[in-house]
Design a protein around this motif. Structure first.
Motif, PDB file in Angstrom:
ATOM      1  N   VAL A   1      38.389  -4.349  -7.847  1.00  0.00           N
ATOM      2  CA  VAL A   1      38.624  -5.730  -7.428  1.00  0.00           C
ATOM      3  C   VAL A   1      37.465  -6.589  -7.923  1.00  0.00           C
ATOM      4  O   VAL A   1      36.301  -6.188  -7.807  1.00  0.00           O
ATOM      5  CB  VAL A   1      38.711  -5.842  -5.893  1.00  0.00           C
TER       6      VAL A   1
ATOM      7  N   LEU B   1      35.768 -10.082  -7.082  1.00  0.00           N
ATOM      8  CA  LEU B   1      35.710 -11.117  -6.054  1.00  0.00           C
ATOM      9  C   LEU B   1      34.798 -12.231  -6.544  1.00  0.00           C
ATOM     10  O   LEU B   1      33.608 -12.006  -6.803  1.00  0.00           O
ATOM     11  CB  LEU B   1      35.179 -10.523  -4.744  1.00  0.00           C
TER      12      LEU B   1
ATOM     13  N   VAL C   1      34.649  -2.753  -5.509  1.00  0.00           N
ATOM     14  CA  VAL C   1      34.611  -4.211  -5.515  1.00  0.00           C
ATOM     15  C   VAL C   1      33.435  -4.684  -6.344  1.00  0.00           C
ATOM     16  O   VAL C   1      32.301  -4.257  -6.137  1.00  0.00           O
ATOM     17  CB  VAL C   1      34.515  -4.780  -4.090  1.00  0.00           C
TER      18      VAL C   1
ATOM     19  N   THR D   1      31.489  -8.269  -7.702  1.00  0.00           N
ATOM     20  CA  THR D   1      31.381  -9.669  -7.263  1.00  0.00           C
ATOM     21  C   THR D   1      30.797 -10.542  -8.352  1.00  0.00           C
ATOM     22  O   THR D   1      30.105 -10.064  -9.265  1.00  0.00           O
ATOM     23  CB  THR D   1      30.507  -9.779  -6.008  1.00  0.00           C
TER      24      THR D   1
END
Length: 388
Positions: free
Chosen positions: A8, A10, A35, A37
């Motif tokens: 992911v 973000l 994740v 970022t």
């Protein structure tokens, strides 16, 4: 098949919201999730260019919608969840029109955490489907590429087995044309000199068309080599029976178990005697003989080759009037004619051949198909054998 790690990206300018989403994602049932970022759109663009992500979650500050739209385009066709601060309906519609998969109000992330998590899991499922489709598409493209290469190799093999498009031997001139409905043809012709006076020729039409039918033409070429060997060195009164040759081809084709059958007209012209020997294995339409008496269909009938254990093949001998022309067609030509019934189609073919005596097969094809549009549903083979 292994899918890409459930990554992911973000994108948000607020670490507070990032931490909140981290906590929610840890509660999800998605395995192996990682994740990454980014605190800026520039950094996010770089990461999208360097990595594949299953899901993009991006918060769009007010007045920065164009940056979000650019990220959506970069991540397409992957799913994108957009977070908006106090969004208006026009902002929501703008993001959806840009390609966002879902839109959430930032304030609802915490208050509606279960709804938010359900959306994340749904978008991950969507991402898995997209990746599976990409995997299957790449597999299919690879298979199609290999099939195309195989077909090209088979095409060259089949073309190399064919006789020259124009042959002049033993006072006989033969010309042919093969127009496959697909890349490979189930129609096949051959013209082989036996000695200074005798020539063997045939036109065969294998059931169906495409690669499987083309394979049978390779077998047929090998089978008919035995015919030529039997002819060479034999006197006129010792010629092997052409119907026996068809019987032999029938037996060998059945033995292969390929599940194909064919029709065939097999002829032998003997210049020393002026005779045409021929045998018929389910061939239609029958060849046309043109001489000073006009143009007419040869007589004869017989069963297809490769269907029956004990077929019956008609064999005949006729005296030729020199000069002459024998014109052979596969039945694909009948399927492109405008006439409603078979008798009318056969008469039309006879009239065209009679009118275009001496014309090359391409000219015959053009005249017969003058009113036909589109792709022919079956292979078309035309061969002319002219005694000079």
């Amino acid at each position: 098949m292994s899918l890409t790690t459930q990554k992911v990206l973000l994108v948000d300018h607020s670490t507070r919201l990032m931490d909140q989403i981290f906590d929610l994602l840890n509660e999800s049932s998605i395995p192996d999730m990682r994740v990454s970022t980014s605190l800026s759109f520039t950094e996010a663009k770089e990461k999208l260019g360097e990595n594949q992500f299953a899901l993009l979650i991006v918060r769009t500050p007010e007045g920065k919608q164009e940056y979000c739209e650019e990220l959506i385009r970069l991540h397409a066709p992957g799913p994108v969840l957009v977070l908006l601060d106090n969004p208006s309906s026009s902002e929501i519609f703008r993001m959806l029109r840009a390609g966002a998969s879902d839109v959430f109000d930032v304030d609802s992330v915490a208050s509606g955490s279960q709804v938010f998590l359900a959306a994340i899991e749904r978008l991950f499922s969507w991402s898995r489907v997209l990746e599976q489709n990409r995997f299957y598409r790449e597999e299919l493209e690879q298979s199609l590429s290999e099939l195309k290469a195989d077909q090209q190799a088979a095409y060259h093999i089949q073309r190399n087995m064919m006789p020259a498009e124009e042959i002049d031997i033993c006072g006989i001139k033969a010309r042919h044309l093969i127009a496959p409905s697909l890349y490979l043809s189930g129609d096949f012709v051959d013209v082989v000199p036996v000695d200074e006076d005798r020539v063997v020729f045939y036109l065969a039409d294998v059931s169906g068309h495409g690669a499987s039918s083309a394979l049978v033409t390779v077998l047929l070429k090998n089978m008919t080599q035995g015919l030529v060997r039997d002819y060479r060195g034999a006197s006129s009164d010792q010629l092997p029976s052409l119907s026996e040759v068809l019987q032999r081809i029938n037996a060998e084709l059945l033995e292969t178990g390929v599940g194909k059958h064919l029709s065939m007209f097999l002829g032998a012209v003997d210049r020393s005697t002026g005779l045409l020997h021929y045998a018929v294995g389910g061939h239609h339409p029958m060849p046309l003989l043109s001489d000073t008496q006009g143009t007419r269909y040869l007589q004869g009938r017989g069963m297809p080759i490769g269907l029956f254990e004990q077929p019956i093949y008609d064999e005949r001998v006729i005296e030729l009037e020199w000069p002459f022309q024998i014109t052979l067609f596969s039945d694909g030509i009948l399927e492109v004619l405008p006439q409603k019934d078979m008798l009318s189609r056969e008469e039309f073919v006879r009239a065209v051949v009679d009118n275009l005596r001496g014309a090359p097969p391409e000219k015959l094809k053009q005249s017969l198909m003058a009113n036909f549009e589109g792709e022919a549903p079956d292979d078309i083979a035309i061969m002319t054998v002219v005694g000079q």
